[in-house]
Each structure stands twice: as structure tokens, then as C-alpha cells.
Design a protein around this motif. Structure first.
Motif: not given
Length: 501
Positions: A58, A140-141, A144, A153, A157, A215
Motif C-alpha cells: 500500500s 494500486n487504485v 483491483t 484489502q 484500496w 469501490e
């Protein structure tokens, strides 16, 4: 002879390696050995940690180990953050050269005749460093993956998405929350990453919904029941609209510890949203001043400014004193005719965000002294939630999200509640995709003609997104009651205006 500074074209090659690796990992999670090795060499050579290339690490972890990177990540993808090592004059000079390029030359391609190619090696090196950091944030974004998602996790995120928002010059949560204004009110035209870049005034509103969709997908992939059954895992969940939607849909299948944790998450989210909305509503007028009622002669109502002004003729210059022969008081009595607010909200699958926001908003208005609030939720059946309107948490637990849409059943509940049309406002929140369109519209038109203030709303979300049936949209416009844009601030303004009238 060995050169200590790489040639300008070498900087370009390094930056391209990093971006090619980013694209490769976004579209295919499998490693490309050559790109990975080349990227590792670039990152180590420019003094950045190798963990920057590990998508499992992260951004929080990297920043904790290397705190200096936090300042670089803030505003990383905005023009102001283009090069922290150079002053404003250098930035302005580069901006001017970019403008010249956009006017005639091909954007994004170095001009061999441009003086910056040879004169500004630090700028070129800074672009490589920035490319490495941008690649980390984006990977990272947006990468997924697939499969089940744990609470840890999801939390990671959400934190990484917050760093992306910071890189774009926003506060964490701003884009996912829908507050899509460009920081500082400026529409920047480049990020200094080499060539022209998208206008953030257009880019940011597009990224917000995408982050929300990512999300929501992560939440759907969670083994939510297992997470909720573990208090430690449940405590790591961050309440969001996507998570609340899943909890409300699955609440009937939860029990014991899982149900208690679900309720705690819902209440946390409700309290957070209510706090924001309450600040928008708290200045709502509670009725016009009734000047037919004499003011109460108590100290707290004393109008000191008016008293002094009216008694200025009694001022004695010799004594330097003001003699007061009459006190003036403010009128505080207000007209007490109650205003009735009837909120009708579509609770079908496409309106979950609106259901949550409207329930909270209705409870806030219900707390005002002269507002009589009624709340009705419907899909193919209607439910009168008025007895619980003061407690949005209990109200939401009684909803049944999903199903079809039949507004006529809600109208049958709403019409008997209208005792005094002139003092009643009906707020109808829906996408208006109805299977009995004409009968429902006829009933709404009848309400409008009776003197009831009828406000059709496409959705009530923080972002204002939501589609509306074009058939209804045109007819509402002809009726003189156009569909209100779904941003919740606009609805608050409309209701405050009605209550102050």
C-alpha cells in the motif's frame, strides 16, 4: 569520459519504460520480466524504494517508511505539483513553452531544437521520478483484480484511492463523495508529465464515478457475512454508500454478532452523513416574523443599535452622555402555521443512494419546530415510514431495497396526507421509469394544480448523478415543475425556500 547525468533522451526512455509497465500491469496482471527488470533498475537509480513497484504494498506502507514521499504525492498530478525542486518562474517558463507546442507542434513529443532538452536535465529527471510515483498510485487504485476481497484489502484500496485524490489536488474522499470542484477554482491544463495532459476540470468529475464503481465492485466481492461475524475484521471496514447498500440488502440474512456489527456500521454512516447535511439545513428559517405580536420586553430581545440611533437627539456633549428615554426591542414572534413536507422516495435497486440520503434529510427537517414531515418509500408496494422519520437508522432498517417501480401505490398513500395544499410540499424522488406512467403523471399534475408545491427530483446523491425517464422529464417541464437536478444541496435549498415563505 563518463557522464554523471543521463542524456535527455535517456530520461524519456526511462519514463516510457515506467508507463509501459503500468499499462501492461493494468491490462494483464502477469509480470513482463523485461519491463519489470528495466523498471526496477530505473527506480533504484533515481533513489526511490523498490517497493514502489510491488502492487501488493500500500501507499501508506511506503509513506510510513519514507515520509518524505508524502509531500511529493500531494498534488502530484496537478500543475502546481509539477516540480517541487524548481521555483515558480521555472514552472511558468515551462508552461509557456507547452503553450507554444500546443499551438503548432505535435504535443507530447520532445522538440530537438527546444532549449529545455539540453538546458534542463533536472526537469527531465524530475519527470522520471514523477512517472514512477504516478504509476504506483494508478496501479494500486485501478488494478483491483478479481475474486473475493477481504476487509483489509478494501480498507487498503480506500486508503490508496485517498492518495489518488490527494495527487489530483483534492481531499481524500472528495471524488468518491462527489465534491468534484477543481481545487482553487482553476482549470489546469497540464501536469508536467511530458506534453499536454487532460484538463482537470473535465477529468475530475469523470474519475469520481469511476472510483465509486470500483469501490462498489470491491464491496460486492467481499465475503461480507464472514467479515461481519468477526468483530476485528468488521472494525476495519470503512462505512461507504456501497457498503451500506450491501448491508441493507443483506440485513434479513444476518443475525447475532454479524447483525450487530452491520447495524453499527449503518449507524456510523448515518451519523456522518447527518452531520454534513445538518450544517446545510441548520440555518433554515422557522417562519416569517409576525410583527402583529408586540415584542417581549426582555434583555435578550433588546435592539441596542436601534435604541442608540433613536436616542441620539438626547446626547449631551457637555456631559458626554446619552440619555435614553425609550428602549426598542426586536420582534421575535413568528408565524406558526405548520408546513407539511411529504417525501416520497423510490426504493428500487437504482435508487439506493437516494433512499439513504432522503431518509437522513427527512429526519433533519423533522427536527425543525414548524415542519410536519412524512416519509413514504415504494417499489411495487408502498410503505409509510413516518412513525420512524425522526430516527433514520431505524427507518433504513425497515426498508426493502430493490424490486420494480409502481408510483401509483405511493400516490395513494400521499394524497390523503394533503390537508392544506398551500402549506404542503411533496418531494418525489425517482428515476420515473414507471409501468403506469400516464396515470401517475395525471395524479402529480392534479397535485400541482391544487396548489401543492410539487418537486420532482431525479435522485438525491452527493454527486448528483442519475438518469431520469425522458418522457416524464418533458412533461414535468411543460407542467412548470422541471425535474430538480439530483444534487442534495439543491434540494436543501428548495426546501429552505419553501419553509421560509
Amino acid at each position: 569520459m563518463t557522464e554523471t547525468t543521463p542524456a535527455p533522451d535517456a530520461h524519456d526512455h526511462r519514463r516510457q519504460v515506467l508507463y509501459w509497465r503500468l499499462l501492461a500491469r493494468l491490462f494483464d496482471p502477469e509480470e513482463r520480466a523485461s519491463l519489470e527488470a528495466a523498471s526496477l533498475a530505473v527506480v533504484e537509480d533515481i533513489g526511490l524504494p523498490a517497493a514502489l513497484l510491488d502492487p501488493q504494498v500500500s501507499i501508506d506502507s511506503i509513506v510510513q517508511r519514507h515520509p518524505v514521499l508524502a509531500a511529493e504525492l500531494d498534488g502530484l498530478m496537478t500543475p502546481d505539483g509539477a516540480d517541487p525542486q524548481h521555483d515558480t518562474a521555472d514552472s511558468d517558463d515551462r508552461t509557456g513553452r507547452q503553450g507554444d507546442t500546443a499551438a503548432g507542434d505535435s504535443p507530447g513529443r520532445p522538440d530537438p531544437h527546444d532549449a529545455t532538452t539540453d538546458a534542463d536535465p533536472r526537469d527531465r529527471a524530475a519527470e522520471v521520478r514523477r512517472a514512477a510515483l504516478v504509476s504506483k498510485v494508478l496501479l494500486n487504485v485501478f488494478a483491483t483484480g478479481s475474486g473475493a476481497v477481504s476487509a483489509g484489502q478494501l480498507a487498503r484500496w480506500q486508503s490508496d484511492a485517498g492518495w489518488l485524490e490527494r495527487a489530483l489536488g483534492c481531499a481524500p474522499g472528495d471524488l468518491r463523495g462527489g465534491r468534484t470542484s477543481v481545487p482553487g477554482g482553476v482549470a489546469p491544463t497540464g501536469t508536467g508529465l511530458g506534453g499536454a495532459t487532460p484538463d482537470l476540470s473535465r477529468l475530475i468529475p469523470q474519475i469520481g464515478p469511476e472510483l465509486g464503481a470500483l469501490e462498489a465492485d470491491l464491496v460486492k466481492r467481499m465475503r461480507l457475512r464472514e467479515v461481519l461475524a468477526d468483530p476485528q475484521l468488521a472494525a476495519r471496514l470503512t462505512p461507504s454508500m456501497s457498503l451500506i447498500e450491501q448491508l441493507l440488502r443483506d440485513k434479513n440474512n444476518l443475525s447475532g454478532v454479524a447483525l450487530a456489527n452491520a447495524k453499527a456500521l449503518i449507524r456510523r454512516f448515518v451519523d456522518e452523513v447527518a452531520q454534513v447535511l445538518r450544517t446545510q439545513v441548520e440555518k433554515t428559517s422557522v417562519g416569517a416574523i409576525d410583527r402583529s405580536v408586540p415584542p417581549k420586553r426582555v434583555f435578550r430581545n433588546l435592539d441596542l443599535d436601534r435604541t442608540i440611533w433613536k436616542n441620539l437627539t438626547n446626547y449631551s456633549p457637555e456631559e458626554e452622555r446619552l440619555y435614553v428615554d425609550r428602549l426598542y426591542y426586536r420582534h421575535t414572534a413568528r408565524k406558526t402555521t405548520p408546513q407539511r413536507l411529504i417525501v416520497v422516495v423510490d426504493q428500487s435497486g437504482s435508487m439506493v443512494d437516494s433512499m439513504v440520503n432522503c431518509t437522513i434529510l427527512a429526519s433533519i427537517f423533522a427536527g425543525l419546530p414548524r415542519v410536519d414531515v412524512h416519509l413514504i418509500a415504494y417499489d411495487t408496494q408502498a410503505l409509510d415510514l413516518t412513525p420512524w422519520v425522526h430516527d433514520p437508522f431505524e427507518t433504513l432498517l425497515r426498508t426493502n431495497l430493490g424490486g420494480g417501480t409502481d408510483g401509483t401505490v405511493a400516490m395513494a398513500l400521499a394524497q390523503p396526507k394533503i390537508a392544506e395544499p398551500r402549506n404542503t410540499v411533496v418531494v418525489w424522488i425517482s428515476d420515473f421509469y414507471e409501468w403506469q406512467s400516464q396515470p401517475l403523471f395525471d395524479s402529480m399534475a392534479a397535485l400541482h394544480r391544487s396548489g401543492t408545491r410539487f418537486i420532482p427530483v431525479g435522485s438525491v446523491t452527493s454527486s448528483g448523478r442519475g438518469s431520469v425517464n425522458p418522457w416524464f422529464r418533458e412533461r414535468f417541464k411543460d407542467l412548470g415543475t422541471p425535474v430538480l437536478s439530483g444534487h442534495i444541496r439543491k434540494l436543501v435549498h428548495e426546501l429552505k425556500t419553501f419553509l421560509a415563505s
